[in-house]
Design a protein around this motif. Structure first.
Motif, short mmCIF file in Angstrom:
data_model
loop_
_atom_site.label_atom_id
_atom_site.label_comp_id
_atom_site.label_asym_id
_atom_site.label_seq_id
_atom_site.Cartn_x
_atom_site.Cartn_y
_atom_site.Cartn_z
N VAL A 76 0.84 -1.21 0.00
CA VAL A 76 0.00 0.00 0.00
C VAL A 76 0.87 1.26 0.00
CG1 VAL A 76 -1.72 1.30 1.30
CG2 VAL A 76 -1.91 -1.19 1.13
N ARG A 77 1.97 1.22 0.75
CA ARG A 77 2.85 2.39 0.79
C ARG A 77 3.55 2.59 -0.56
NH1 ARG A 77 5.12 1.58 5.30
NH2 ARG A 77 4.19 3.27 6.48
N GLN A 78 4.04 1.50 -1.13
CA GLN A 78 4.74 1.60 -2.41
C GLN A 78 3.78 2.04 -3.53
OE1 GLN A 78 8.12 1.06 -2.89
NE2 GLN A 78 7.81 1.78 -4.98
N TRP A 79 2.52 1.72 -3.36
CA TRP A 79 1.51 2.09 -4.37
C TRP A 79 1.48 3.60 -4.55
CZ3 TRP A 79 -0.62 -1.25 -7.58
CH2 TRP A 79 -1.76 -0.90 -8.30
N GLY A 80 1.79 4.31 -3.48
CA GLY A 80 1.85 5.77 -3.57
C GLY A 80 0.52 6.38 -3.92
N ARG A 81 0.50 7.30 -4.86
CA ARG A 81 -0.70 8.03 -5.21
C ARG A 81 -1.31 7.55 -6.52
NH1 ARG A 81 -1.26 12.00 -1.85
NH2 ARG A 81 -2.79 13.07 -3.14
N LEU A 82 -1.18 6.29 -6.81
CA LEU A 82 -1.78 5.75 -8.05
C LEU A 82 -3.30 5.74 -7.99
CD1 LEU A 82 0.31 2.70 -9.33
CD2 LEU A 82 -0.01 4.94 -10.39
N GLY A 83 -3.86 5.73 -6.78
CA GLY A 83 -5.31 5.68 -6.66
C GLY A 83 -5.83 4.26 -6.51
N TYR A 84 -7.07 4.16 -5.98
CA TYR A 84 -7.68 2.85 -5.71
C TYR A 84 -6.69 1.92 -5.01
CZ TYR A 84 -11.61 4.18 -8.69
OH TYR A 84 -12.69 4.82 -9.22
N PRO A 85 -6.28 2.24 -3.80
CA PRO A 85 -5.24 1.47 -3.12
C PRO A 85 -5.64 0.03 -2.80
CG PRO A 85 -6.21 3.06 -1.62
CD PRO A 85 -6.74 3.39 -2.99
N ARG A 86 -6.92 -0.29 -2.92
CA ARG A 86 -7.30 -1.70 -2.74
C ARG A 86 -6.60 -2.58 -3.77
NH1 ARG A 86 -13.79 -1.56 -2.03
NH2 ARG A 86 -13.59 -0.53 -4.04
N ARG A 87 -6.25 -1.97 -4.90
CA ARG A 87 -5.52 -2.74 -5.92
C ARG A 87 -4.17 -3.20 -5.39
NH1 ARG A 87 -5.03 0.98 -10.98
NH2 ARG A 87 -4.88 2.58 -9.39
N ALA A 88 -3.52 -2.36 -4.58
CA ALA A 88 -2.22 -2.73 -4.00
C ALA A 88 -2.37 -3.94 -3.08
CB ALA A 88 -1.63 -1.55 -3.23
N LEU A 89 -3.45 -3.91 -2.30
CA LEU A 89 -3.73 -5.02 -1.39
C LEU A 89 -4.01 -6.29 -2.19
CD1 LEU A 89 -3.61 -4.61 1.59
CD2 LEU A 89 -6.08 -4.25 1.63
N ARG A 90 -4.75 -6.15 -3.26
CA ARG A 90 -5.09 -7.34 -4.07
C ARG A 90 -3.89 -7.85 -4.83
NH1 ARG A 90 -10.50 -4.42 -5.92
NH2 ARG A 90 -11.81 -4.94 -4.13
N LEU A 91 -3.03 -6.95 -5.26
CA LEU A 91 -1.81 -7.40 -5.95
C LEU A 91 -0.92 -8.17 -4.99
CD1 LEU A 91 0.02 -7.58 -8.37
CD2 LEU A 91 0.76 -5.21 -7.96
N HIS A 92 -0.85 -7.69 -3.75
CA HIS A 92 -0.10 -8.43 -2.73
C HIS A 92 -0.74 -9.80 -2.50
CE1 HIS A 92 1.00 -9.69 1.37
NE2 HIS A 92 2.15 -9.10 1.12
N ALA A 93 -2.07 -9.83 -2.38
CA ALA A 93 -2.76 -11.10 -2.16
C ALA A 93 -2.57 -12.03 -3.36
CB ALA A 93 -4.25 -10.85 -1.92
N ALA A 94 -2.53 -11.46 -4.56
CA ALA A 94 -2.28 -12.28 -5.74
C ALA A 94 -0.88 -12.88 -5.70
CB ALA A 94 -2.47 -11.45 -7.01
N ALA A 95 0.08 -12.09 -5.24
CA ALA A 95 1.46 -12.59 -5.13
C ALA A 95 1.53 -13.74 -4.12
CB ALA A 95 2.40 -11.46 -4.73
N VAL A 96 0.80 -13.62 -3.02
CA VAL A 96 0.75 -14.70 -2.04
C VAL A 96 0.13 -15.95 -2.66
CG1 VAL A 96 -0.29 -15.44 0.14
CG2 VAL A 96 0.70 -13.14 -0.06
N ALA A 97 -0.97 -15.77 -3.36
CA ALA A 97 -1.65 -16.91 -4.00
C ALA A 97 -0.75 -17.57 -5.03
CB ALA A 97 -2.96 -16.45 -4.63
N ILE A 98 -0.04 -16.76 -5.81
CA ILE A 98 0.86 -17.31 -6.83
C ILE A 98 1.98 -18.10 -6.16
CG2 ILE A 98 2.60 -16.67 -8.54
CD1 ILE A 98 0.71 -14.25 -9.21
N THR A 99 2.46 -17.58 -5.04
CA THR A 99 3.53 -18.26 -4.31
C THR A 99 3.04 -19.59 -3.72
OG1 THR A 99 4.56 -16.14 -3.79
CG2 THR A 99 5.17 -18.02 -2.41
N GLU A 100 1.84 -19.54 -3.16
CA GLU A 100 1.33 -20.74 -2.48
C GLU A 100 0.76 -21.78 -3.43
OE1 GLU A 100 -1.49 -19.21 0.34
OE2 GLU A 100 0.07 -18.57 1.77
N ARG A 101 0.06 -21.32 -4.44
CA ARG A 101 -0.66 -22.27 -5.31
C ARG A 101 0.06 -22.58 -6.61
NH1 ARG A 101 -5.66 -18.96 -4.24
NH2 ARG A 101 -5.78 -18.42 -6.45
#
Length: 295
Positions: A76-101
DNA sequence: CACTCGTGGGT
DNA sequence: TACCCAAGAGT
């Protein structure tokens, strides 16, 4: 319509060969992770603002595993001012899913992509097409506008994507996967550079001669309600999150209270951020960016 | 299906 | 200047 393929697809492919922008996520060194990152950032955000954020993100987290090892708040911090910060959270969650699955490798299958957090029909098709050169209808706002004008003769596509738009997009899809992938990028590029929403540059359009909307005299579509922003909860959320982003650690309540005069709206916005997992309340009354993913 | 969710540049 | 709107997704 007789041979829409030859009338539309081929001229656009030829135009793209001449006018494609040199965007970093289109270069040979852009791996599937880089393409996925670019697609998350490009959801509702213009290319010009994505460019620096994309480079910084990949420099910090060159693979899904690198990002998955971080706290979501850092995304979320690295996302900066790109807007719609939920995307940062989802991208992180996607990275976790990619790592796990998926053993840390971005999956190539459309359904596996579609199952990742933050990946909808557009993004799954875009990654499968751009990163893995598969044959998918890639229907974003640019393509929808190009088809609405060239084929349906209307200035704007419908408010939300319809089944008819998907049918049309699939009917135009070249048979060869590599050609289909190029068409996906080319039709998006035409919408972004020539067939723009505001002031289309029909003089530069490779399919102007057959564009139904232009041939009809460019009739204006019905007025579309714009997205208001000033004074909304979204603006307050943005102000609150900016404070947390720029702070090193937890922030006292008073620092958040200073960003907006209306206490009720402020509380509602903060509750929303907590509910979304973008902000974590501490026991001592302070707040911080999330240290652990919402379960 | 309608609504929510940020931010900043272009016209 | 006030809008308009930009490679959407989730609920």
């Amino acid at each position: 319509m007789p041979d829409a393929y030859a009338a539309i697809v081929e001229p656009v492919l030829d135009w793209y060969a001449e006018h494609a922008r040199d965007l970093p996520w289109r270069r040979p060194d852009a791996d599937p992770w880089a393409v996925l990152v670019s697609e998350f950032m490009l959801q509702q955000t213009p290319v010009s603002r994505v460019l620096p954020a994309y480079e910084a993100w990949l420099a910090r987290w060159p693979t899904p595993k690198h990002l998955a090892a971080e706290e979501p708040g850092e995304a979320v911090r690295q996302w900066g001012r790109l807007g719609y910060p939920r995307r940062a959270l989802r991208l992180h969650a996607a990275a976790v899913a990619i790592t796990e699955r998926h053993s840390g490798e971005v999956p190539a299958a459309y359904e596996a992509l579609r199952a990742l957090p933050g990946v909808g029909a557009y993004t799954a098709a875009a990654v499968a097409s751009f990163a893995f050169r598969q044959r998918h209808a890639v229907l974003d706002t640019n393509v929808r506008r190009v088809l609405a004008r060239a084929v349906r003769g209307e200035e704007h596509p419908p408010p939300s994507t319809t089944a008819g738009e998907w049918r049309l997009a699939e009917s135009l899809l070249p048979a060869e996967p590599e050609r289909a992938a190029r068409w996906a990028a080319a039709s998006m590029e035409l919408g972004a550079l020539v067939c723009t929403a505001r002031a289309p540059r029909c003089a530069d359009c490779p399919i102007a001669a057959r564009c139904a909307w232009r041939l009809a005299g460019k009739p204006p579509g019905p007025p579309r309600r714009g997205q208001s922003y000033a004074g909304t909860d979204r603006q307050v959320r943005g102000l609150l999150l900016a404070v947390l982003r720029e702070a090193d650690g937890p922030v006292p309540q008073a620092a958040l209270d200073a960003v907006w005069p209306d206490a009720a709206q402020r509380a509602r916005a903060l509750d929303g951020l907590v509910a979304d997992g973008l902000v974590e309340p501490l026991d001592d009354g302070r707040y911080r960016l999330p240290a652990s993913p919402p379960r």
